[in-house]
Design a protein around this motif. Sequence first.
Motif, PDB file in Angstrom:
ATOM      1  N   ALA A 127      11.766   6.496  -6.606  1.00  0.00           N
ATOM      2  CA  ALA A 127      13.084   6.746  -6.337  1.00  0.00           C
ATOM      3  C   ALA A 127      13.567   6.623  -4.894  1.00  0.00           C
ATOM      4  CB  ALA A 127      13.441   8.108  -6.937  1.00  0.00           C
ATOM      5  N   ALA A 128      12.693   6.876  -3.972  1.00  0.00           N
ATOM      6  CA  ALA A 128      13.012   6.936  -2.432  1.00  0.00           C
ATOM      7  C   ALA A 128      13.329   5.406  -2.203  1.00  0.00           C
ATOM      8  CB  ALA A 128      11.875   7.478  -1.718  1.00  0.00           C
ATOM      9  N   GLY A 129      12.818   4.361  -2.510  1.00  0.00           N
ATOM     10  CA  GLY A 129      12.951   3.123  -2.215  1.00  0.00           C
ATOM     11  C   GLY A 129      11.726   2.300  -2.054  1.00  0.00           C
ATOM     12  N   SER A 131      20.814   0.445   1.705  1.00  0.00           N
ATOM     13  CA  SER A 131      20.610   1.102   2.885  1.00  0.00           C
ATOM     14  C   SER A 131      19.316   1.382   3.603  1.00  0.00           C
ATOM     15  CB  SER A 131      21.375   2.613   2.833  1.00  0.00           C
ATOM     16  OG  SER A 131      20.855   3.522   2.000  1.00  0.00           O
ATOM     17  N   ARG A 132      18.972   1.865   4.672  1.00  0.00           N
ATOM     18  CA  ARG A 132      17.618   1.993   5.241  1.00  0.00           C
ATOM     19  C   ARG A 132      17.570   3.495   5.562  1.00  0.00           C
ATOM     20  NH1 ARG A 132      15.644  -3.650   7.809  1.00  0.00           N
ATOM     21  NH2 ARG A 132      16.046  -4.965   6.081  1.00  0.00           N
ATOM     22  N   CYS A 133      16.153   3.861   5.201  1.00  0.00           N
ATOM     23  CA  CYS A 133      15.869   5.270   5.620  1.00  0.00           C
ATOM     24  C   CYS A 133      14.487   5.276   5.897  1.00  0.00           C
ATOM     25  CB  CYS A 133      16.128   6.269   4.595  1.00  0.00           C
ATOM     26  SG  CYS A 133      15.312   6.064   3.061  1.00  0.00           S
ATOM     27  N   ASN A 134      13.786   6.332   6.428  1.00  0.00           N
ATOM     28  CA  ASN A 134      12.429   6.715   6.344  1.00  0.00           C
ATOM     29  C   ASN A 134      12.139   7.684   5.245  1.00  0.00           C
ATOM     30  OD1 ASN A 134      11.707   5.151   8.708  1.00  0.00           O
ATOM     31  ND2 ASN A 134      12.809   6.707   9.982  1.00  0.00           N
ATOM     32  N   TYR A 135      10.994   7.562   4.966  1.00  0.00           N
ATOM     33  CA  TYR A 135      10.428   8.709   4.102  1.00  0.00           C
ATOM     34  C   TYR A 135       8.981   9.261   4.691  1.00  0.00           C
ATOM     35  CZ  TYR A 135       7.912  10.973   0.145  1.00  0.00           C
ATOM     36  OH  TYR A 135       7.373  11.904  -0.678  1.00  0.00           O
ATOM     37  N   GLY A 182       0.693  -1.327   0.083  1.00  0.00           N
ATOM     38  CA  GLY A 182      -0.025  -0.052  -0.043  1.00  0.00           C
ATOM     39  C   GLY A 182       0.730   1.469   0.104  1.00  0.00           C
ATOM     40  N   ALA A 183       2.122   1.311   0.515  1.00  0.00           N
ATOM     41  CA  ALA A 183       3.007   2.300   0.499  1.00  0.00           C
ATOM     42  C   ALA A 183       3.130   2.781  -0.880  1.00  0.00           C
ATOM     43  CB  ALA A 183       4.281   2.119   1.365  1.00  0.00           C
ATOM     44  N   ALA A 184       3.106   1.906  -2.017  1.00  0.00           N
ATOM     45  CA  ALA A 184       3.627   2.395  -3.349  1.00  0.00           C
ATOM     46  C   ALA A 184       2.890   3.720  -3.655  1.00  0.00           C
ATOM     47  CB  ALA A 184       3.276   1.445  -4.223  1.00  0.00           C
ATOM     48  N   ALA A 185       1.542   3.878  -3.118  1.00  0.00           N
ATOM     49  CA  ALA A 185       0.594   4.848  -3.495  1.00  0.00           C
ATOM     50  C   ALA A 185       1.101   6.251  -2.872  1.00  0.00           C
ATOM     51  CB  ALA A 185      -0.701   4.715  -2.968  1.00  0.00           C
ATOM     52  N   LEU A 186       2.014   6.260  -1.674  1.00  0.00           N
ATOM     53  CA  LEU A 186       2.449   7.319  -0.843  1.00  0.00           C
ATOM     54  C   LEU A 186       3.907   7.549  -1.046  1.00  0.00           C
ATOM     55  CD1 LEU A 186       0.646   6.339   2.280  1.00  0.00           C
ATOM     56  CD2 LEU A 186      -0.176   7.786   0.788  1.00  0.00           C
ATOM     57  N   VAL A 187       4.787   6.780  -1.626  1.00  0.00           N
ATOM     58  CA  VAL A 187       6.297   6.908  -1.564  1.00  0.00           C
ATOM     59  C   VAL A 187       6.857   7.143  -3.196  1.00  0.00           C
ATOM     60  CG1 VAL A 187       8.277   5.737  -0.963  1.00  0.00           C
ATOM     61  CG2 VAL A 187       6.398   5.780   0.746  1.00  0.00           C
ATOM     62  N   PRO A 188       7.577   7.859  -3.292  1.00  0.00           N
ATOM     63  CA  PRO A 188       8.147   8.091  -4.695  1.00  0.00           C
ATOM     64  C   PRO A 188       8.888   6.753  -5.196  1.00  0.00           C
ATOM     65  CG  PRO A 188       8.409  10.058  -3.657  1.00  0.00           C
ATOM     66  CD  PRO A 188       7.942   9.176  -2.738  1.00  0.00           C
ATOM     67  N   LEU A 222       7.530   6.212   7.010  1.00  0.00           N
ATOM     68  CA  LEU A 222       7.711   4.864   6.613  1.00  0.00           C
ATOM     69  C   LEU A 222       9.045   4.437   6.357  1.00  0.00           C
ATOM     70  CD1 LEU A 222       4.513   5.144   4.088  1.00  0.00           C
ATOM     71  CD2 LEU A 222       4.664   4.180   6.354  1.00  0.00           C
ATOM     72  N   GLU A 223       9.406   3.227   6.756  1.00  0.00           N
ATOM     73  CA  GLU A 223      10.872   2.852   6.743  1.00  0.00           C
ATOM     74  C   GLU A 223      10.916   2.039   5.105  1.00  0.00           C
ATOM     75  OE1 GLU A 223      13.905  -0.310   8.778  1.00  0.00           O
ATOM     76  OE2 GLU A 223      12.262   0.257   9.896  1.00  0.00           O
ATOM     77  N   LEU A 224      12.083   2.241   4.544  1.00  0.00           N
ATOM     78  CA  LEU A 224      12.429   2.077   3.451  1.00  0.00           C
ATOM     79  C   LEU A 224      13.657   1.436   3.223  1.00  0.00           C
ATOM     80  CD1 LEU A 224      11.321   5.363   1.393  1.00  0.00           C
ATOM     81  CD2 LEU A 224       9.831   3.410   2.033  1.00  0.00           C
ATOM     82  N   GLU A 225      13.708   0.479   2.161  1.00  0.00           N
ATOM     83  CA  GLU A 225      15.167   0.161   1.638  1.00  0.00           C
ATOM     84  C   GLU A 225      15.389   0.835   0.526  1.00  0.00           C
ATOM     85  OE1 GLU A 225      17.123  -4.260   1.739  1.00  0.00           O
ATOM     86  OE2 GLU A 225      16.025  -3.848  -0.262  1.00  0.00           O
ATOM     87  N   ARG A 226      16.602   1.614   0.664  1.00  0.00           N
ATOM     88  CA  ARG A 226      16.871   2.415  -0.566  1.00  0.00           C
ATOM     89  C   ARG A 226      17.496   1.693  -1.886  1.00  0.00           C
ATOM     90  NH1 ARG A 226      18.585   7.962  -1.204  1.00  0.00           N
ATOM     91  NH2 ARG A 226      16.834   7.651  -2.474  1.00  0.00           N
ATOM     92  N   PRO A 227      17.564   2.085  -2.933  1.00  0.00           N
ATOM     93  CA  PRO A 227      18.244   1.293  -4.194  1.00  0.00           C
ATOM     94  C   PRO A 227      19.838   0.616  -3.964  1.00  0.00           C
ATOM     95  CG  PRO A 227      17.038   3.122  -4.891  1.00  0.00           C
ATOM     96  CD  PRO A 227      17.102   3.143  -3.510  1.00  0.00           C
ATOM     97  N   ASP A 228      20.617   1.532  -2.942  1.00  0.00           N
ATOM     98  CA  ASP A 228      21.616   0.982  -2.704  1.00  0.00           C
ATOM     99  C   ASP A 228      21.959  -0.059  -1.405  1.00  0.00           C
ATOM    100  OD1 ASP A 228      21.333   2.465  -0.545  1.00  0.00           O
ATOM    101  OD2 ASP A 228      22.800   3.969  -0.766  1.00  0.00           O
TER     102      ASP A 228
END
Length: 260
Positions: free
Chosen positions: A51-53, A98-102, A43-49, A90-96
Amino acid sequence: MNTWSHAFTAPFTAAGRAALVPPPPWHYAGWLLNVAFEHEAAGAAALVPPAAGRALGRGCVHFADWQACTDGHELLDPVLAQYRETIVVLELERPDGSRCNYCPAIWVDQDISLLRGLLQGWPKKAGSTWLTRSLPLAHPAAAPLAAGTRLGATLAVRERRLLEARATLTGAPGRPLGFLALPTLGAVGWPDLRQPGVMPEPRLLRPDIRDRIGSGWHAAEASLQLLAHPHEELDALGAVRAVEASAGWIGISVAGALDA
């Protein structure tokens, strides 16, 4: 170079005294109730760009009671310094890897904070946040930081309640959660009214946070309810379930923003 206006943000005047937001650094100190939750990752795909992860199915809601200043003059006129807000990350895994929030959503009750957030890519909107304060007194009304103390928090947006949380302190040390634990990205993008049919292309930023200081976090058991709302999109996350909570005080400074 503009030599007439000394305003960082509108209104642009010669003196710049009426500008809504002065330039950083911006200093923040506050009391926070943090509720980590699980959600439906798809469901987060509707809220997170994209490119963010990739969303991992975890997030956090921060209910915050803040005091903020620049050179300190706001502390003498607290209508400029104090506000409450609710932050969702929301917690994400970035393309590299690493982890971050958005931060897909955040609501605040003061225009100065609202504009500071938009400049950082945190999509602040108007909302009404209430949360139980803990005061340094051994008194029933003080919600002391001790096992068994109960805390509550709510967010209403456009006169409709959107989030409710309840927490009970366990007496054990807690952990930093959400944006307190991982770098948090936001998206900045402004439309050009000369081309109203063209959507803006947001770019990812993260705040340049420095001088973090805390009082220590206090663990809690919590519940979290996300309510249906006709004008908000958090329901894209599906059912949410609180998994961890903490409460305490934090101080940070924002020196600017960095490309993500």
